[in-house]
Design an enzyme around this catalytic site. Structure first.
Site, PDB file in Angstrom:
ATOM      1  N   LYS A  79       0.847  -1.199   0.000  1.00  0.00           N
ATOM      2  CA  LYS A  79       0.000   0.000   0.000  1.00  0.00           C
ATOM      3  C   LYS A  79       0.880   1.246   0.000  1.00  0.00           C
ATOM      4  O   LYS A  79       1.868   1.308   0.741  1.00  0.00           O
ATOM      5  CB  LYS A  79      -0.885  -0.027   1.251  1.00  0.00           C
ATOM      6  CG  LYS A  79      -1.897   1.105   1.329  1.00  0.00           C
ATOM      7  CD  LYS A  79      -2.729   0.976   2.611  1.00  0.00           C
ATOM      8  CE  LYS A  79      -3.834   1.995   2.697  1.00  0.00           C
ATOM      9  NZ  LYS A  79      -4.592   1.873   3.965  1.00  0.00           N
ATOM     10  N   SER A 154      -9.514   1.651   3.339  1.00  0.00           N
ATOM     11  CA  SER A 154      -8.709   2.401   2.398  1.00  0.00           C
ATOM     12  C   SER A 154      -7.673   1.562   1.644  1.00  0.00           C
ATOM     13  O   SER A 154      -7.129   2.045   0.644  1.00  0.00           O
ATOM     14  CB  SER A 154      -7.983   3.519   3.147  1.00  0.00           C
ATOM     15  OG  SER A 154      -7.064   2.977   4.076  1.00  0.00           O
ATOM     16  N   SER A 178      -9.464  -0.600   7.561  1.00  0.00           N
ATOM     17  CA  SER A 178      -8.930  -0.415   6.209  1.00  0.00           C
ATOM     18  C   SER A 178      -8.217  -1.618   5.606  1.00  0.00           C
ATOM     19  O   SER A 178      -7.901  -1.596   4.414  1.00  0.00           O
ATOM     20  CB  SER A 178      -7.986   0.787   6.182  1.00  0.00           C
ATOM     21  OG  SER A 178      -8.731   1.976   6.115  1.00  0.00           O
TER      22      SER A 178
END
Lengths: 479, 116
Positions: A79, A154, A178
């Site tokens: 990420k 996210s 997330s």
């Protein structure tokens, strides 16, 4: 080799047995990404040079017949909130559009030291603030299972990359759900470890008392293998816990007979999505019937207060953490400012997106003179009450099972104009972040429309072994 | 309406954010809707409840002792977070300046600080 279902253990075995080289495998993944990710948009950037160098050194070891490290040649996605030396890291924000970090995130460094091949950086909500990945400054990610829907957020890019076969596994970050919520939306496994279990050095900070790094993968076993690599004390993160790291992978296949599973009524409210309810209830029944677990109805009475608590604590911490983006040392600087204070304001105005501004504003308001006691302090006290709920529950049960998300993946655009309805997408995941206990999301079926549904297992602090045992027992029973 | 546009301006000032007039209106609306929702925390009596800043720092928190985690209360579990106050390696000066929007090679450069 089927890239869509390749596991961590399967990759390492294939490389050890010389069925494939790490170099060829990385090239296969890059070809697939080039062909198919234009539509999904799970990657923000690929780091080919670094990946091919890592793959070459694995192949050199294999060629000499030397012992291979535990993640030898495993292609992974990271990420884009974890810094990578020399590789652009944006946090999904315009304010870091050209930021080239001078150091590596500890979790990423540990993966690479174990032989992993980092393919690139994945798309995410700006500064990890969001539940759909629509807040990325670089455009949204589409759910590989239904391209009209969001992948969750996210860590939507990481979840989509694993689900689409663009990486064998990925790292995400979880502040309010997330990792787990996108894992459930995309039909993969997502683990948020205990607070302090994994170093956050090099994780771009959102809310420091809530931020966690964890893996997304195809199976519970893969998540266990990866946690074993990234967990443990790191002198560079004073909040990383000095707690021994057990052999997590050894938990896979251990019996769960007699384990007590708590089912909190607050996570199965009246009027909830019937398919989600049924999928989670069926999963619990399967663990009882096939694996011999006990099922105990429990109550976590403060659950309805978790979202308001979370959005005060998280935004207060974010308003402080994001004060560092001032256009002085790195990141975007507005070109047209005559004075320093104008430069700060313009740079932040131009660099931050709408949701980030909203959270900075809410957090600043909650911390400001006259409102601190009513909002921030009140939320901190309710956080204690939420923690006590879990302490009481864990006197009676070994694990708690709930749905991960109240609904399957929603449509792109469905919630973007209503921040509150977006916040409620995290209703079943935020409490574990506030309390600091670990949670894992595991696929437990599909809706009639074919959308994945996930169940969440939570356990005591540092009791990831129970998550892995139960999670694997479920996968085994459901197979 | 709890939060007026004037409040929004004041908070934006504290947060060093510039907001366009449209953003200001929208922000007031969003903050009011979120604050109205978080007000439900006032349904709870928190008299005598200690605030919790961080997991495990709350007095009386129980941590699993099954995996060698010491059972301690309060901040004691974080004793290991202390380190010797010794000089260590830090970022090279040149490297630290590499991402600077403006630099003279020795310092970060910024616009005028004092206005006359």
């Amino acid at each position: 080799m089927d890239l869509n279902s390749l596991t961590v253990a399967g990759t390492v075995a294939a490389i050890r047995e010389r069925q494939v080289t790490a170099t060829a495998l990385a090239e296969d993944f890059y070809r697939k990404i080039a062909a198919e990710d234009r539509e999904i948009h799970s990657y923000l950037s690929v780091s080919k040079e670094r990946a091919m160098a890592a793959a070459a050194s694995v192949d050199a070891l294999a060629g000499r017949g030397d012992p291979l490290p535990p993640l030898a040649g495993v292609p992974m996605a990271i990420k884009d909130v974890m810094v990578t030396r020399g590789v652009c890291t944006t946090a999904g924000s315009k304010i870091l559009e050209n930021y080239i970090p001078p150091y590596d995130c500890t979790a990423v460094a540990r993966l690479e030291a174990a032989g992993a091949v980092v393919l690139g950086k994945t798309n995410c909500d700006e500064f990890a603030m969001g539940s759909s990945t629509e807040n990325s400054a670089y455009g949204p990610v589409r759910n590989p299972r239904d391209k009209t829907r969001v992948p969750g957020g996210s860590s939507g890019g990481s979840a989509a990359a694993v689900a689409a076969g663009f990486a064998v596994a990925a790292l995400g970050s979880d502040t309010g759900g997330s990792i787990r919520q996108p894992a459930s939306f995309c039909g993969v496994v997502g683990l948020m470890p205990t607070y302090g279990r994994v170093s956050r050095y090099g994780l771009i900070a959102f809310a420091s008392s809530l931020d966690h790094i964890g893996p997304l993968a195809h199976s519970v076993k893969d998540a266990a293998i990866l946690l074993g690599i990234i967990a443990g004390r790191d002198p560079l993160d004073s909040t990383s816990a000095d707690v021994p790291v057990p052999d997590y992978a050894a938990e896979i296949g251990k019996p769960v007979r007699g384990m007590r599973i708590g089912v909190p009524k607050e996570y199965f409210p009246e009027g909830m999505d019937a398919e989600v309810r049924t999928a989670a209830e069926d999963a619990i029944q399967l663990l009882a019937a096939k694996a011999g677990c006990g099922v105990v109805p429990i109550s976590l009475p403060h659950t309805p207060y978790a979202i308001p608590t979370y959005y005060l604590v998280a935004t207060a911490e974010a308003s402080s953490n994001l004060a560092r983006y001032d256009g002085v040392r790195y990141g975007h600087r507005s070109r047209e400012s005559a004075t320093l204070s104008e430069m700060y304001r313009r740079s932040r105005h131009e660099g931050f997106g709408a949701e980030v501004k909203r959270r900075i504003m809410l957090g600043t308001y909650a911390l400001s003179a006259g409102y601190y006691d009513a909002y921030y302090l009140k939320a901190q006290k309710v956080r204690t009450l939420l923690t006590r709920d879990f302490e009481e529950a864990f006197k009676q049960v070994d694990a708690i099972i709930t749905p991960t998300s109240p609904t399957p993946a929603f449509k792109l655009g469905e919630k973007v104009d209503d921040p509150l309805s977006m916040y409620l997408a995290d209703i079943f995941t935020v409490t574990a972040d506030l309390v600091g206990v670990p949670g894992i999301s595991i696929p437990c079926g599909n809706s009639r429309e074919g959308l994945p549904i996930g169940m969440q297992i939570m356990a005591r602090h540092f009791d990831e072994p129970t998550l892995f045992r139960l999670g694997h027992a479920y996968e085994h029973a459901a197979a | 309406m709890k939060v007026t546009e004037k409040d929004v301006l004041y908070v934006a000032d504290l947060a060093d954010l510039e907001l366009t007039p449209e953003e200001r209106t929208r922000m007031a609306r969003d903050l009011n809707s979120i604050l109205e929702y978080v007000d439900r925390l006032n349904e709870l009596d928190t008299t005598g409840v200690p605030p919790m800043a961080c997991p495990e720092l709350v007095e009386g928190a129980q941590v699993s002792d099954r995996y060698g985690v010491p059972e301690k209360k309060g901040t004691a579990r974080f004793e290991y977070a202390m380190r010797a106050d010794a000089l260590g390696k830090s970022l090279d000066h040149k490297v630290a300046l590499e991402n600077a929007p403006e630099s003279d090679g020795t310092f970060f450069q910024v616009p005028k600080v004092i206005e006359r």
